[in-house]
Design a protein around this motif. Structure first.
Motif, PDB file in Angstrom:
ATOM      1  N   SER A   2      47.599  18.599  32.926  1.00 46.22           N
ATOM      2  CA  SER A   2      47.821  19.925  33.491  1.00 46.22           C
ATOM      3  C   SER A   2      46.535  20.733  33.407  1.00 46.22           C
ATOM      4  CB  SER A   2      48.941  20.661  32.750  1.00 46.22           C
ATOM      5  OG  SER A   2      48.573  20.895  31.400  1.00 46.22           O
ATOM      6  N   LEU A   3      46.524  21.829  34.132  1.00 43.29           N
ATOM      7  CA  LEU A   3      45.405  22.759  34.076  1.00 43.29           C
ATOM      8  C   LEU A   3      45.676  23.758  32.965  1.00 43.29           C
ATOM      9  CD1 LEU A   3      42.806  23.334  35.854  1.00 43.29           C
ATOM     10  CD2 LEU A   3      44.139  25.189  36.830  1.00 43.29           C
ATOM     11  N   THR A   4      44.729  23.964  32.081  1.00 43.68           N
ATOM     12  CA  THR A   4      44.887  24.957  31.021  1.00 43.68           C
ATOM     13  C   THR A   4      44.482  26.339  31.523  1.00 43.68           C
ATOM     14  OG1 THR A   4      44.397  23.288  29.347  1.00 43.68           O
ATOM     15  CG2 THR A   4      44.210  25.593  28.678  1.00 43.68           C
ATOM     16  N   ARG A   5      43.326  26.386  32.163  1.00 45.93           N
ATOM     17  CA  ARG A   5      42.824  27.666  32.681  1.00 45.93           C
ATOM     18  C   ARG A   5      41.791  27.411  33.756  1.00 45.93           C
ATOM     19  NH1 ARG A   5      39.110  31.880  29.084  1.00 45.93           N
ATOM     20  NH2 ARG A   5      38.032  32.849  30.854  1.00 45.93           N
ATOM     21  N   VAL A   6      41.844  28.213  34.815  1.00 52.02           N
ATOM     22  CA  VAL A   6      40.805  28.193  35.834  1.00 52.02           C
ATOM     23  C   VAL A   6      40.487  29.637  36.211  1.00 52.02           C
ATOM     24  CG1 VAL A   6      42.435  28.007  37.773  1.00 52.02           C
ATOM     25  CG2 VAL A   6      40.081  27.222  38.056  1.00 52.02           C
ATOM     26  N   ASP A   7      39.202  29.955  36.298  1.00 51.88           N
ATOM     27  CA  ASP A   7      38.757  31.280  36.728  1.00 51.88           C
ATOM     28  C   ASP A   7      38.142  31.178  38.108  1.00 51.88           C
ATOM     29  OD1 ASP A   7      39.500  31.940  34.200  1.00 51.88           O
ATOM     30  OD2 ASP A   7      37.561  32.745  33.563  1.00 51.88           O
ATOM     31  N   ILE A   8      38.611  32.020  39.032  1.00 54.99           N
ATOM     32  CA  ILE A   8      38.069  32.090  40.384  1.00 54.99           C
ATOM     33  C   ILE A   8      37.394  33.443  40.540  1.00 54.99           C
ATOM     34  CG2 ILE A   8      38.578  31.960  42.848  1.00 54.99           C
ATOM     35  CD1 ILE A   8      41.079  30.377  42.167  1.00 54.99           C
ATOM     36  N   ALA A   9      36.203  33.456  41.109  1.00 53.86           N
ATOM     37  CA  ALA A   9      35.441  34.698  41.226  1.00 53.86           C
ATOM     38  C   ALA A   9      34.928  34.900  42.647  1.00 53.86           C
ATOM     39  CB  ALA A   9      34.261  34.686  40.251  1.00 53.86           C
ATOM     40  N   ILE A  10      34.813  36.163  43.027  1.00 52.32           N
ATOM     41  CA  ILE A  10      34.170  36.548  44.290  1.00 52.32           C
ATOM     42  C   ILE A  10      33.067  37.531  43.953  1.00 52.32           C
ATOM     43  CG2 ILE A  10      34.450  37.786  46.467  1.00 52.32           C
ATOM     44  CD1 ILE A  10      37.192  36.628  46.745  1.00 52.32           C
ATOM     45  N   ASP A  11      31.856  37.219  44.382  1.00 49.84           N
ATOM     46  CA  ASP A  11      30.694  38.075  44.177  1.00 49.84           C
ATOM     47  C   ASP A  11      30.304  38.728  45.490  1.00 49.84           C
ATOM     48  OD1 ASP A  11      30.637  37.095  41.576  1.00 49.84           O
ATOM     49  OD2 ASP A  11      29.205  35.500  42.082  1.00 49.84           O
ATOM     50  N   GLY A  12      29.908  40.012  45.423  1.00 50.82           N
ATOM     51  CA  GLY A  12      29.405  40.658  46.629  1.00 50.82           C
ATOM     52  C   GLY A  12      30.067  41.982  46.936  1.00 50.82           C
ATOM     53  N   VAL A  13      30.047  42.320  48.216  1.00 49.74           N
ATOM     54  CA  VAL A  13      30.511  43.622  48.687  1.00 49.74           C
ATOM     55  C   VAL A  13      31.989  43.837  48.372  1.00 49.74           C
ATOM     56  CG1 VAL A  13      30.870  45.027  50.755  1.00 49.74           C
ATOM     57  CG2 VAL A  13      28.766  43.713  50.498  1.00 49.74           C
ATOM     58  N   GLY A  14      32.792  42.794  48.504  1.00 53.26           N
ATOM     59  CA  GLY A  14      34.227  42.922  48.266  1.00 53.26           C
ATOM     60  C   GLY A  14      34.543  43.400  46.863  1.00 53.26           C
ATOM     61  N   ALA A  15      33.844  42.871  45.860  1.00 51.19           N
ATOM     62  CA  ALA A  15      34.070  43.281  44.478  1.00 51.19           C
ATOM     63  C   ALA A  15      33.716  44.754  44.292  1.00 51.19           C
ATOM     64  CB  ALA A  15      33.245  42.408  43.536  1.00 51.19           C
ATOM     65  N   SER A  16      32.639  45.199  44.938  1.00 53.56           N
ATOM     66  CA  SER A  16      32.250  46.615  44.858  1.00 53.56           C
ATOM     67  C   SER A  16      33.310  47.508  45.483  1.00 53.56           C
ATOM     68  CB  SER A  16      30.907  46.828  45.562  1.00 53.56           C
ATOM     69  OG  SER A  16      29.881  46.078  44.941  1.00 53.56           O
ATOM     70  N   LYS A  17      33.924  47.047  46.560  1.00 53.43           N
ATOM     71  CA  LYS A  17      34.981  47.827  47.207  1.00 53.43           C
ATOM     72  C   LYS A  17      36.201  47.950  46.302  1.00 53.43           C
ATOM     73  CE  LYS A  17      33.806  46.965  52.067  1.00 53.43           C
ATOM     74  NZ  LYS A  17      34.281  46.382  53.351  1.00 53.43           N
ATOM     75  N   TYR A  18      36.544  46.873  45.618  1.00 56.17           N
ATOM     76  CA  TYR A  18      37.661  46.939  44.679  1.00 56.17           C
ATOM     77  C   TYR A  18      37.351  47.903  43.545  1.00 56.17           C
ATOM     78  CZ  TYR A  18      40.864  43.390  46.481  1.00 56.17           C
ATOM     79  OH  TYR A  18      41.776  42.716  47.239  1.00 56.17           O
ATOM     80  N   ARG A  19      36.128  47.878  43.045  1.00 56.19           N
ATOM     81  CA  ARG A  19      35.719  48.826  41.993  1.00 56.19           C
ATOM     82  C   ARG A  19      35.888  50.264  42.472  1.00 56.19           C
ATOM     83  NH1 ARG A  19      29.669  49.121  42.081  1.00 56.19           N
ATOM     84  NH2 ARG A  19      30.330  50.242  43.961  1.00 56.19           N
ATOM     85  N   ASP A  20      35.432  50.562  43.691  1.00 57.65           N
ATOM     86  CA  ASP A  20      35.517  51.921  44.232  1.00 57.65           C
ATOM     87  C   ASP A  20      36.964  52.350  44.447  1.00 57.65           C
ATOM     88  OD1 ASP A  20      32.777  51.912  44.221  1.00 57.65           O
ATOM     89  OD2 ASP A  20      32.573  51.473  46.372  1.00 57.65           O
ATOM     90  N   MET A  21      37.823  51.417  44.873  1.00 53.82           N
ATOM     91  CA  MET A  21      39.232  51.760  45.092  1.00 53.82           C
ATOM     92  C   MET A  21      39.943  52.018  43.769  1.00 53.82           C
ATOM     93  SD  MET A  21      39.785  52.014  48.291  1.00 53.82           S
ATOM     94  CE  MET A  21      41.541  51.843  48.595  1.00 53.82           C
ATOM     95  N   VAL A  22      39.566  51.291  42.721  1.00 47.57           N
ATOM     96  CA  VAL A  22      40.131  51.548  41.396  1.00 47.57           C
ATOM     97  C   VAL A  22      39.730  52.941  40.935  1.00 47.57           C
ATOM     98  CG1 VAL A  22      40.002  50.915  38.956  1.00 47.57           C
ATOM     99  CG2 VAL A  22      40.293  49.139  40.681  1.00 47.57           C
ATOM    100  N   TYR A  23      38.484  53.304  41.154  1.00 53.26           N
ATOM    101  CA  TYR A  23      37.988  54.625  40.771  1.00 53.26           C
ATOM    102  C   TYR A  23      38.818  55.727  41.440  1.00 53.26           C
ATOM    103  CZ  TYR A  23      34.817  58.588  40.167  1.00 53.26           C
ATOM    104  OH  TYR A  23      34.272  59.814  39.844  1.00 53.26           O
ATOM    105  N   LYS A  24      39.145  55.526  42.719  1.00 51.89           N
ATOM    106  CA  LYS A  24      39.954  56.513  43.447  1.00 51.89           C
ATOM    107  C   LYS A  24      41.403  56.507  42.962  1.00 51.89           C
ATOM    108  CE  LYS A  24      37.206  56.222  47.700  1.00 51.89           C
ATOM    109  NZ  LYS A  24      37.212  55.826  49.134  1.00 51.89           N
ATOM    110  N   ALA A  25      41.929  55.312  42.692  1.00 54.88           N
ATOM    111  CA  ALA A  25      43.341  55.195  42.319  1.00 54.88           C
ATOM    112  C   ALA A  25      43.638  55.846  40.969  1.00 54.88           C
ATOM    113  CB  ALA A  25      43.758  53.732  42.302  1.00 54.88           C
ATOM    114  N   VAL A  26      42.674  55.805  40.038  1.00 55.74           N
ATOM    115  CA  VAL A  26      42.906  56.402  38.718  1.00 55.74           C
ATOM    116  C   VAL A  26      42.613  57.897  38.708  1.00 55.74           C
ATOM    117  CG1 VAL A  26      42.464  54.237  37.511  1.00 55.74           C
ATOM    118  CG2 VAL A  26      40.569  55.820  37.924  1.00 55.74           C
TER     119      VAL A  26
END
Length: 401
Positions: free
Chosen positions: A157-181
């Motif tokens: 079985s798989l114990t753990r896998v980490d998937i990552a996205i680098d770039g503009v999309g991650a920055s957009k998620y950061r900015d949306m979190v800032y607005k949401a809080v």
């Protein structure tokens, strides 16, 4: 447990530094990795800069098979011609031994064996983790399958896998979190996902999504700054190979999701497709939807309708091949309860009365007339429910496509 098809062993142009001298293993100076640097498959045109790249950043699995036969005072063990183990002489929380794993003389991972927690692990269970830098090379999954083939171990079985996205999309998620809080903002978080933020002044430094102990946990953080501390230069090279758009005065942010075995099994994700950037982008898109989604408040008083109409994708998934994957159907508690009762009754009638079918039970207890009178009603009700499930499946397929 899955065995993989035997793959052709990679050919190495450099000599194997793991050799034998009268039966004694000799470790020479390690060679640099001979694996090819990974290049994002969607970035075929080098003249076009990519806004987002997707990758695997953690790969850890459970294996089962013949445990290494540990001898006192011995450190080096041969598993097969091209796989060797070196005892670190350390214990972990759940296992008595920790080994470094060498593949054609190259250090590729760690192996934990001989469980101390027999209540939770099979006695023949082992835990394997691939080294991080290899996940940024093209053939990392081939290394894993070749280790299984050479050792005779099976993937459990798989114990753990980490998937990552680098770039503009991650920055957009950061900015949306800032607005949401921000209580004055019109941006709201969909659902009930727990989010915690770390600030320096009025700038977000990192974001945590969900709980570390759950089957899914997320992070958003400044990867460029993290690389200055960790010195993982191979990730910078991965960005260059993937033609990720980078500017000297701007940092690259990362959104990363940690998935555990239970969720991976539930979704039916395929471990042997994790070297396909389109597939891992699709997993990321599927898991983010509804879990870390945002919507804007409008004049519409119906909250759920407003959420549906005003949700926007923050990543251009088309450019990295991300598609929504079908999720496993939710099981109603009432159906689960009835299934348990059915299984228990079936086992009882089989063991006690040697009866296997409803017809045999009806005949044994003289209920043929009752069964015959009820069957038309049951059939009509069951057919309605079957049609309803079929309709829902068709709607799901239409939405995903």
């Amino acid at each position: 447990m899955a065995k993989v098809a035997t793959l052709q062993r990679p050919t190495k142009n450099q000599p194997d530094p793991v050799r034998y001298n009268r039966g004694q293993l000799v470790q020479f100076k390690p060679l640099e990795s001979v694996q090819k640097p990974y290049q994002q498959r969607v970035s075929e045109v080098l003249t076009t800069k990519t806004l987002n790249v997707c990758c695997i950043d953690w790969f850890e699995t459970q294996l089962t098979g013949q445990l290494p036969k540990v001898e006192e005072g011995k450190l080096d063990y041969e598993v097969c011609e091209y796989i060797h183990l070196r005892d670190q002489q350390k214990q972990t929380k759940n296992f008595s031994y920790l080994f470094d794993v060498y593949y054609y003389g190259e250090h590729v991972g760690t192996l934990q064996s001989h469980t101390k927690a027999s209540n939770y692990f099979d006695p023949y269970s082992m835990q394997f983790k691939l080294l991080n830098h290899l996940l940024y090379t093209e053939d990392w999954l081939t290394i894993y399958s070749d280790i299984l083939n050479g050792s005779g171990w099976s993937h459990k079985s798989l114990t753990r896998v980490d998937i990552a996205i680098d770039g503009v999309g991650a920055s957009k998620y950061r900015d949306m979190v800032y607005k949401a809080v921000n209580t004055r903002s019109k941006v709201m978080l969909s659902g009930k996902t727990n989010i915690s933020t770390n600030y320096k002044g009025n700038q977000i430094q990192s974001v945590s999504v969900g709980s570390r102990t759950s089957v899914k946990y997320g992070r958003i953080y400044n990867k460029s700054q993290e690389l200055k501390r960790s010195n993982k230069t191979y990730i910078n090279q991965f960005w260059i190979n993937s033609t990720l758009s980078t500017e000297p005065d701007k940092d690259i942010w990362r959104i990363e999701m940690e998935l555990k075995s239970k969720l991976f099994k539930k979704r039916g994700y395929d471990i042997w497709r994790l070297n396909d950037s389109n597939y891992i982008a699709s997993i990321m898109r599927t898991e983010l939807k509804g879990w870390l989604s945002f919507y804007s408040i409008t004049t519409d008083k119906n909250k759920y309708r407003a959420m549906k109409k005003n949700q926007k994708e923050l990543i251009d998934w088309e450019t990295i091949g991300g598609k929504l994957l079908p999720k496993a159907k939710a099981k109603k508690p009432s159906d689960i309860f009835q299934a348990k009762a059915y299984i228990k009754a079936q086992k009882r009638f089989k063991q006690v009365f040697e009866l296997s079918t409803p017809e045999e039970v009806a005949n044994y207890f003289e209920l043929e007339d009752w069964l015959e009178s009820k069957e038309p009603y049951w059939y009509a009700d069951n057919e309605k429910e079957r049609q309803r499930f079929k309709h829902l499946e068709e709607l799901t397929e239409t939405t995903l496509n």
